[in-house]
Design a protein around this motif. Structure first.
Motif, PDB file in Angstrom:
ATOM      1  N   GLY A  59       0.856  -1.354  -0.186  1.00 57.86           N
ATOM      2  CA  GLY A  59      -0.181   0.012  -0.083  1.00 57.86           C
ATOM      3  C   GLY A  59       1.041   1.350  -0.098  1.00 57.86           C
ATOM      4  O   GLY A  59       0.178   2.381  -0.119  1.00 57.86           O
ATOM      5  N   GLU A  60       2.201   1.349  -0.088  1.00 62.28           N
ATOM      6  CA  GLU A  60       2.930   2.436  -0.016  1.00 62.28           C
ATOM      7  C   GLU A  60       2.643   3.052  -1.398  1.00 62.28           C
ATOM      8  O   GLU A  60       2.737   2.319  -2.419  1.00 62.28           O
ATOM      9  N   LYS A  61       2.553   4.400  -1.407  1.00 59.83           N
ATOM     10  CA  LYS A  61       2.244   5.300  -2.758  1.00 59.83           C
ATOM     11  C   LYS A  61       3.327   5.878  -3.007  1.00 59.83           C
ATOM     12  O   LYS A  61       4.394   6.554  -2.383  1.00 59.83           O
ATOM     13  N   PHE A  62       3.739   5.918  -4.362  1.00 58.65           N
ATOM     14  CA  PHE A  62       4.603   6.673  -4.938  1.00 58.65           C
ATOM     15  C   PHE A  62       4.210   7.429  -6.370  1.00 58.65           C
ATOM     16  O   PHE A  62       3.199   6.752  -7.076  1.00 58.65           O
ATOM     17  N   ASP A  63       4.538   8.600  -6.726  1.00 61.08           N
ATOM     18  CA  ASP A  63       4.042   9.247  -7.672  1.00 61.08           C
ATOM     19  C   ASP A  63       4.595   8.791  -9.035  1.00 61.08           C
ATOM     20  O   ASP A  63       4.289   9.078 -10.240  1.00 61.08           O
ATOM     21  N   ILE A  64       5.892   8.226  -8.903  1.00 60.54           N
ATOM     22  CA  ILE A  64       6.606   8.109 -10.133  1.00 60.54           C
ATOM     23  C   ILE A  64       7.464   6.878  -9.985  1.00 60.54           C
ATOM     24  O   ILE A  64       8.252   6.813  -8.671  1.00 60.54           O
ATOM     25  N   ILE A  65       8.065   5.963 -10.934  1.00 64.68           N
ATOM     26  CA  ILE A  65       8.886   5.223 -10.695  1.00 64.68           C
ATOM     27  C   ILE A  65      10.012   4.971 -11.632  1.00 64.68           C
ATOM     28  O   ILE A  65       9.663   5.106 -12.841  1.00 64.68           O
ATOM     29  N   VAL A  66      11.217   4.799 -11.186  1.00 63.80           N
ATOM     30  CA  VAL A  66      12.417   4.919 -12.092  1.00 63.80           C
ATOM     31  C   VAL A  66      12.946   3.560 -11.884  1.00 63.80           C
ATOM     32  O   VAL A  66      13.378   3.085 -10.866  1.00 63.80           O
TER      33      VAL A  66
END
Length: 999
Positions: A771-778
């Motif tokens: 459930g951890e939220k991220f706005d963008i993934i690289v």
């Protein structure tokens, strides 16, 4: 000596008075009266005299000790009394018949004692605190019990004297001195006993006469005591010898002179203890035996067989009848004076030897300029003997007539106290002139000039050597010119065919080719580039060695310089599967002033070496800075790799010309061995240095430093303007390379993003599923456990993450299957540039305009076929080499231009006479008329508004070539082999004739 003789005479007179007094005391009537007087007055008086004399001696000794050891020592302290003081007090005990010496502080603490057991004890006596502390002396006679060396118990009469120590009127401490007067009192008791007996025999009838005689006797005894005390304390050794050679008396100084005890001297033959040099001993003993006078200075041997110098005097002592009964010998230690005299003599001999053996001609003049003395070098140089020049006027003797005025002026300067140094000529005895360097030095004694010292150095050989050196210099310059011309010719001859090789392969690679053809062509191109690199290294090294390499001072972006260097090596690193990265400390100014070209050359060299010698892992460039003065920075740059490393025993070969770690390195990896040498020299020219750390099997780090000036007034970058759009966004980074993760995190955090990173795709998926939220993934493309595409596919299956932007990091040349493009929002080629990362993050986060964005991994063509239409020019190519003609024409053609060709300068002039041209690409070396002569002819024949712009195309690439071509009428310069970007830049700077004339 007179004092001693006087003391002897007084003793004789005293004996006669005693005898007279004894005769007068025959009368019995005065016996009891005289006895009573003796008991009540005479005996106490003598006792008091002894006490007073002892107290005076104690005072003098205390004053001596205070002057020598306490004055100028500040507060009285036990630390003031060192081992040397112990030795001196030990001598004082023997010399002054002292039993003990004590020194107290003001409170009464014993600071020093010849009996160490006393140190630290307090003096509790009232008289110490009441009398002595008040600044008065205190003396008392006490009787003490003591044991002899044989263990017998004896009684001693002791005079105990306290002497206060005052400083600026304040009591700071006291001396306590114990004198043994037992023998003196015993002798006095014996004398008193005989006196009483004599009084009894003389009788009371002669009371008055006896009293007068006794008074006279006391006066004589006091005088004798004073004389005896003076003799005992005299600094001269005094001996009284009987005519038979036996010593009857000797004072303490005699014992000090030779190291014998008085018991070993008195009563013994003089010759048994007194040893002089043979001649002096014979003369002294003969004078003693004959009772004659003798004086002299001689050397005597001490008991320890050391030698000292003495002044000895022998004088006879006569009785009342004038008969010689004894001989007085006085001895004075003159060792210090003799040593000083010998030192002066040795110094004189030393300086005389220096002057006489000096190869410099030296002459001493009096205040009138006349010669006092000269050394052998002067005689040899000018041909005169010292006897001939004595008293002569120096100027008349050695100065040519035409230089007299000059010499007079120099003499005047020396007389004013100046040291003069000139190079001139002087005349020898035979009339010939000699080249000399002259030093004029004033001789000053007691602040008064007493003469001049002139020194002449024959510089004939020096002048001849200078001439030879000048000749050798000219020859070296000629050879250097020949070398430079050779290098220029070599550069031209090699670059000319290389231009064809590299240019044609470049054109060929830009055409449709089979895989095999492309591989062959790329091999030819790579070989040509390698050969060009070797030539450039050799030329750069030659420029540096000749001191003809100048550095530019221009503002440039430091980050751009690093990125350009990495871009050049990115394809090679990608082919080997290596990670490329860089880190720049954010405290370093973005723009600095320096030579960007040479800095890029160093970085390309070091990064290229790192890539060459690294089979797997990474190459990382890091930069930190140190602030100096006035916006000056010292930058510390490091290129770290995970390659093969360098053995410690081979490190010294790294920065040597044409040298590599070992022969196998050249065979396996290639290279000239000049790259590191050039890089190190360039770093030093830029105010820094270069060094290396390396571990075999783990990798190497090449460090270098340069000095630059910061520029703080540059315009704000797009990153600085738009970073607010990223503030607060959460970024997930998935990459197995720790350095890449660190760099990405640091860049993102500088834009106020929140980051979290991992090297495992599985761990990233667990975070997302929890459930951890991220706005963008690289994510990286190639990872050992799970590659980037697989990770992207798993992420899109997690609820809520189907639309989360995904950015893929790839190495140059990596291909991604088209079927998987829908998983990704953008690609970034490593090493990732901050500007690209910033812009890509903003683009993919823009929800309104978000679409698939891809960064091409293949290099697009550098040729712009539309340039000829946008920027039309009429071009003439002047080139005699057919291959180079073909290369240049095809390059221009790919840029949309058609050019005419001239094979030499004459054809160029004919072409210009037929039609005007906007631009001429002018080869420098052509038959019949070269490019330089042709350019000059064009500038003379055509008016400025009809003259074409001339761009030199030449294989010459040495220092000063560009400036030379500009000076002969050319407008720009492009070196061979021609690079497409340089060609485009040169064409961009050109304009059609109509535009230049304003039509």
């Amino acid at each position: 000596m007179k004092m001693v003789i006087q003391a002897v005479e007084q003793l004789k007179r005293l004996v006669r008075i005693k005898f007279l007094r004894n005769m007068l005391l025959i009368a019995a009537t005065a016996i009891f009266t005289l006895v009573l007087i003796n008991i009540l007055f005479i005996y106490p008086a003598f006792t008091q005299i002894i006490i007073d004399a002892t107290e005076d001696e104690a005072g003098k000794l205390a004053a001596h000790l205070q002057d020598e050891h306490i004055t100028n020592k500040g507060d009285l302290d036990a630390a003031n009394f060192d081992d040397a003081f112990d030795k001196r007090t030990a001598k004082l005990l023997q010399a002054f018949h002292l039993i003990k010496i004590k020194i107290f502080s003001a409170p009464g603490e014993t600071l020093y004692s010849t009996d160490s057991a006393d140190i630290g004890k307090l003096n509790e006596h009232d008289y110490f605190h009441e009398v002595v502390a008040g600044g008065d002396r205190y003396t008392q006679v006490v009787r003490k019990n003591a044991r002899t060396a044989e263990g017998q118990l004896v009684t001693q009469d002791v005079v105990e004297t306290y002497i206060p120590i005052m400083e600026n009127g304040d009591f700071i401490g006291a001396f306590e001195l114990y004198y043994d007067i037992t023998d003196t009192l015993n002798r006095l008791d014996t004398l008193n006993f005989h006196s009483i007996l004599a009084l009894i025999l003389i009788g009371g009838s002669l009371f008055t006469v006896v009293f007068m005689v006794s008074g006279r006797m006391l006066d004589n005894e006091e005088h004798v005591r004073q004389l005896s005390q003076a003799v005992e304390q005299n600094s001269t050794g005094i001996i009284i010898v009987h005519l038979n050679g036996v010593v009857r008396y000797a004072n303490e100084k005699v014992a000090q002179l030779n190291g014998y005890a008085l018991t070993e001297i008195i009563g013994q033959p003089l010759a048994d203890y007194l040893t002089y040099d043979q001649a002096s001993s014979r003369a002294i003993l003969e004078a003693v035996t004959a009772g004659a006078n003798w004086k002299g200075e001689c050397r005597s041997k001490t008991k320890t067989h050391d030698w000292r110098w003495e002044a000895v005097s022998v004088s006879p002592i006569t009785d009342a009848s004038g008969n010689v009964t004894h001989v007085l010998v006085t001895r004075e230690d003159i060792s210090t004076r003799k040593r000083a005299e010998m030192a002066v003599q040795q110094q004189k001999q030393y300086f005389e030897a220096l002057v006489n053996n000096s190869p410099i001609a030296i002459v001493a003049l009096d205040e009138n300029g006349r010669i006092n003395a000269c050394n052998p070098a002067f005689e040899q140089l000018f041909g005169y003997s010292s006897q001939e020049v004595a008293g002569q006027d120096l100027d008349t003797l050695v100065i040519p007539e035409d230089l007299l005025e000059e010499a007079t002026d120099y003499t005047h300067q020396v007389n004013e106290g100046h040291v003069v140094r000139i190079t001139t000529k002087r005349r020898r005895r035979d009339g010939s002139l000699v080249d000399v360097q002259v030093f004029g030095v004033p001789v000053i004694v007691n602040d008064k000039e007493v003469g001049i010292l002139a020194l002449y150095h024959d510089i004939t050989d020096h002048i001849e050597s200078q001439a030879a050196l000048e000749k050798a210099k000219n020859a070296a310059e000629a050879a250097n010119l020949t070398k430079s011309e050779f290098l220029a010719n070599m550069s031209h001859e090699i670059r000319t065919p290389l231009n064809g090789v590299i240019g044609m392969t470049g054109l060929l690679l830009d055409t449709p080719l089979t895989n095999e053809q492309r591989d062959f062509t790329q091999t030819i191109r790579s070989s040509g580039d390698a050969l060009l690199t070797i030539i450039n290294d050799i030329l750069d090294f030659s420029k540096i060695e000749a001191g003809k390499l100048d550095l530019e001072e221009q503002p440039f972006h430091l980050r751009t310089c690093v990125e350009e260097a990495l871009d050049l090596l990115a394809p090679k690193a990608s082919n080997k599967g290596l990670e490329l990265a860089y880190i720049i400390d954010k405290k370093i100014p973005a723009m600095v002033i320096g030579d960007v070209t040479r800095l890029r050359q160093i970085l390309v060299n070091l990064i290229g070496n790192a890539v060459k010698f690294t089979a797997q892992g990474e190459v990382v460039v890091s930069i930190i800075g140190q602030v100096l003065d006035d916006n000056e920075y010292r930058l510390y740059l490091a290129v770290k790799d995970t390659g093969i490393g360098i053995p410690p025993e081979r490190m010294d070969r790294l920065f040597k010309s044409f040298s590599q770690v070992d022969a196998s390195t050249t065979r396996k990896f290639g290279g000239t061995g000049l790259g590191l040498v050039i890089s190190k020299r360039l770093a030093e020219m830029m105010g820094g240095t270069m060094w290396v750390d390396s571990v075999v099997g783990e990798g190497s780090t090449f460090h270098f430093s340069i000095r630059v000036t910061a520029v703080f007034n540059h315009q704000q970058s797009s990153i600085e303007k738009d970073s607010s759009k990223l503030a607060g966004k959460r970024l997930l980074i998935v990459d197995d390379n720790e350095t890449n993760r660190f760099i990405l995190e640091r860049q993102a955090q500088s834009w106020e993003m929140t980051t979290r990173s991992t090297e495992f795709g599985s761990e990233a998926l667990n975070w997302l599923k929890s459930g951890e939220k991220f706005d963008i993934i690289v994510t990286d493309m190639h990872m050992p456990e799970m590659d980037g595409l697989t990770l992207a596919a798993h992420i899109h299956r997690i609820p809520g993450y189907q639309k989360t932007p995904l950015i893929m990091l790839t190495s140059l040349g990596q291909q991604v299957s088209d079927s998987r493009h829908t998983l990704l929002d953008a690609y970034l080629t490593k090493p990732v540039k901050p500007v690209q990362l910033h812009d890509t993050l903003i683009t993919v986060l823009d929800k309104n305009t978000r679409k698939q964005a891809a960064v091409a991994t293949a290099v697009s063509s550098q040729f712009d076929v539309q340039m000829g239409k946008r920027h039309p020019l009429c071009i003439l190519l002047a080139e005699d080499n057919l291959i180079n003609q073909k290369v240049a024409l095809r390059m221009l053609e790919r840029l949309g231009y058609r050019a005419d060709v001239a094979a030499n300068g004459l054809e160029v002039l004919e072409a210009l006479r037929r039609q005007p041209y906007d631009v001429i690409f002018m080869d420098v070396q052509m038959p019949e008329m070269d490019g330089v002569e042709t350019s000059q002819q064009i500038r003379q024949e055509w008016s400025p508004d009809q003259q074409p712009q001339i761009i030199a195309m030449t294989a010459h690439a040495l220092k000063g070539d560009r400036e030379f071509y500009m000076s002969v009428g050319m407008d720009n310069y492009v070196s061979k082999p021609v690079r497409i970007l340089e060609l485009i830049e040169a064409l961009t700077q050109c304009h059609a004739l109509g535009l230049r004339t304003g039509s």
